[in-house]
Design a protein around this motif. Structure first.
Motif, short mmCIF file in Angstrom:
data_model
loop_
_atom_site.label_atom_id
_atom_site.label_comp_id
_atom_site.label_asym_id
_atom_site.label_seq_id
_atom_site.Cartn_x
_atom_site.Cartn_y
_atom_site.Cartn_z
N TYR A 107 96.89 -99.70 -69.81
CA TYR A 107 97.54 -100.14 -68.57
C TYR A 107 97.96 -101.59 -68.66
CZ TYR A 107 96.26 -95.82 -66.33
OH TYR A 107 96.17 -94.49 -66.00
N HIS A 108 99.10 -101.88 -68.10
CA HIS A 108 99.52 -103.27 -67.91
C HIS A 108 99.76 -103.49 -66.42
CE1 HIS A 108 101.42 -107.14 -68.25
NE2 HIS A 108 102.44 -106.68 -67.55
N ARG A 109 99.13 -104.53 -65.87
CA ARG A 109 99.35 -104.87 -64.46
C ARG A 109 100.67 -105.61 -64.33
NH1 ARG A 109 97.37 -103.23 -59.52
NH2 ARG A 109 97.77 -104.83 -57.97
N LEU A 110 101.62 -104.99 -63.65
CA LEU A 110 102.92 -105.63 -63.42
C LEU A 110 102.72 -106.86 -62.55
CD1 LEU A 110 106.10 -105.44 -63.59
CD2 LEU A 110 105.96 -104.26 -61.39
N ARG A 111 103.18 -108.02 -63.02
CA ARG A 111 103.04 -109.26 -62.26
C ARG A 111 104.41 -109.74 -61.79
NH1 ARG A 111 98.00 -109.46 -60.50
NH2 ARG A 111 96.45 -109.49 -62.17
N LEU A 112 104.51 -109.97 -60.49
CA LEU A 112 105.75 -110.48 -59.91
C LEU A 112 105.59 -111.90 -59.40
CD1 LEU A 112 106.79 -107.42 -57.67
CD2 LEU A 112 107.34 -107.83 -60.07
N HIS A 113 104.33 -112.28 -59.11
CA HIS A 113 104.05 -113.56 -58.46
C HIS A 113 103.28 -114.48 -59.42
CE1 HIS A 113 105.29 -111.50 -54.87
NE2 HIS A 113 104.40 -110.56 -55.11
N PRO A 114 103.48 -115.79 -59.27
CA PRO A 114 102.79 -116.72 -60.17
C PRO A 114 101.33 -116.96 -59.76
CG PRO A 114 104.23 -117.92 -58.69
CD PRO A 114 104.44 -116.46 -58.41
N TYR A 115 100.69 -115.99 -59.12
CA TYR A 115 99.29 -116.12 -58.73
C TYR A 115 98.73 -114.71 -58.57
CZ TYR A 115 101.72 -115.31 -54.38
OH TYR A 115 102.56 -114.80 -53.43
N PRO A 125 94.28 -118.94 -59.05
CA PRO A 125 95.14 -119.26 -60.18
C PRO A 125 95.15 -118.10 -61.18
CG PRO A 125 93.18 -120.66 -60.16
CD PRO A 125 93.13 -119.82 -58.93
N GLY A 126 96.32 -117.70 -61.60
CA GLY A 126 96.40 -116.58 -62.54
C GLY A 126 96.11 -117.04 -63.95
N THR A 127 95.31 -116.28 -64.66
CA THR A 127 94.98 -116.65 -66.04
C THR A 127 96.02 -116.11 -67.02
OG1 THR A 127 93.56 -114.73 -66.05
CG2 THR A 127 92.51 -116.87 -65.75
N ASP A 128 96.49 -114.90 -66.77
CA ASP A 128 97.40 -114.25 -67.70
C ASP A 128 98.86 -114.52 -67.35
OD1 ASP A 128 97.00 -112.76 -65.32
OD2 ASP A 128 97.87 -110.99 -66.26
N ILE A 129 99.10 -115.36 -66.35
CA ILE A 129 100.45 -115.49 -65.83
C ILE A 129 101.02 -116.87 -66.13
CG2 ILE A 129 101.85 -115.37 -63.72
CD1 ILE A 129 99.51 -113.66 -62.57
N THR A 130 102.25 -116.92 -66.59
CA THR A 130 102.93 -118.21 -66.75
C THR A 130 104.23 -118.14 -65.95
OG1 THR A 130 104.13 -117.51 -68.73
CG2 THR A 130 102.01 -118.59 -69.07
N SER A 134 112.85 -121.90 -65.05
CA SER A 134 113.85 -121.17 -64.25
C SER A 134 113.20 -120.27 -63.20
CB SER A 134 114.75 -120.34 -65.17
OG SER A 134 113.99 -119.33 -65.79
N GLY A 135 111.85 -120.29 -63.12
CA GLY A 135 111.17 -119.53 -62.08
C GLY A 135 110.82 -118.11 -62.49
N GLU A 136 110.97 -117.81 -63.77
CA GLU A 136 110.61 -116.48 -64.23
C GLU A 136 109.10 -116.38 -64.41
OE1 GLU A 136 112.94 -113.84 -67.21
OE2 GLU A 136 111.41 -114.85 -68.41
N VAL A 137 108.51 -115.32 -63.87
CA VAL A 137 107.07 -115.06 -64.02
C VAL A 137 106.87 -114.19 -65.25
CG1 VAL A 137 105.10 -113.85 -62.97
CG2 VAL A 137 106.55 -115.33 -61.57
N ARG A 138 105.84 -114.53 -66.04
CA ARG A 138 105.57 -113.77 -67.26
C ARG A 138 104.11 -113.45 -67.39
NH1 ARG A 138 109.17 -117.21 -71.68
NH2 ARG A 138 111.15 -116.42 -70.89
N SER A 139 103.82 -112.22 -67.78
CA SER A 139 102.45 -111.81 -68.10
C SER A 139 102.52 -111.02 -69.40
CB SER A 139 101.88 -110.96 -66.97
OG SER A 139 100.60 -110.50 -67.34
N ILE A 140 102.25 -111.70 -70.49
CA ILE A 140 102.49 -111.16 -71.82
C ILE A 140 101.23 -111.26 -72.67
CG2 ILE A 140 103.93 -111.39 -73.91
CD1 ILE A 140 106.11 -112.62 -72.09
N PHE A 141 100.95 -110.21 -73.41
CA PHE A 141 99.73 -110.15 -74.24
C PHE A 141 100.07 -109.84 -75.69
CE2 PHE A 141 98.65 -109.12 -69.93
CZ PHE A 141 97.51 -109.86 -69.71
#
Ligand code: SLL
Length: 161
Positions: A107-115, A125-130, A134-141
């Motif tokens: 499973y991957h948790r879809l992240r839309l928000h920077p928190y 504060p999100g650990t896996d989120i950058t 340009s305001g793009e949210v990323r959650s990459i492993f």
């Protein structure tokens, strides 16, 4: 063909999602309640070819989506959608026939928000989120697919690329 004992071959992959807020520009067919454009993907860390060992990827979306099971049979193994909410996406990676390997499912948790939200609704504060400039949210492993005792055919395929 015969399995090669005591050998394992690792192949690195990156998986995760990127997301952007929908502004004035929005896909013509996006429902009004959709607030974000997002992409989920599996790829090589340097964007290298991964289709010599991956045959297809299946993304199972939240049941609020029409036809939630999305099959991607060719690279790039990615899916772009619009939506309003975060949810767990089931990712199934199928390997080429020569591998004679079972698919892997996670499973991957879809992240839309920077928190992330705590149970009480506070922003943590999100650990896996950058978030990019340009305001793009990323959650990459980063991960590695491990093939234990690959058969000779598949071993040749793995080594030739
Ligand atoms: C929840 N996390 O637990 C939420 C579910 C569902 C998101 C989020 C689009 C659906 C559509 C969409 O963003 N679904 O196309 O109508 O309730």
């Amino acid at each position: 063909s015969k399995r090669i004992k005591t050998l394992s071959v690792r192949r690195p992959i990156l998986y995760g999602n990127t997301a952007k807020k929908l502004g004035e520009i929005r896909p013509a067919n996006a429902p009004v309640e959709h607030t974000h454009l997002w992409t989920i993907f599996i790829k090589g860390p340097q964007n290298e070819n991964i289709s010599y060992f991956i045959k297809k990827v299946v993304f199972k979306l939240h049941e609020t989506y029409p036809n939630p099971t999305r099959v991607i049979e060719h690279p790039p193994f990615e899916l772009t959608e619009t939506g309003w909410g975060e949810f767990d996406i089931n990712v199934k990676i199928y390997f080429v026939d020569e591998a004679n390997e079972k698919m892997i499912s996670f499973y991957h948790r879809l992240r839309l928000h920077p928190y992330t939200m705590s149970a009480t609704g506070t922003k943590l504060p999100g650990t896996d989120i950058t978030i990019t400039e340009s305001g793009e949210v990323r959650s990459i492993f980063y991960d590695e697919v491990v093939f234990n005792e690959p058969n000779e055919n598949f071993f040749k395929i793995l080594m030739s690329t």
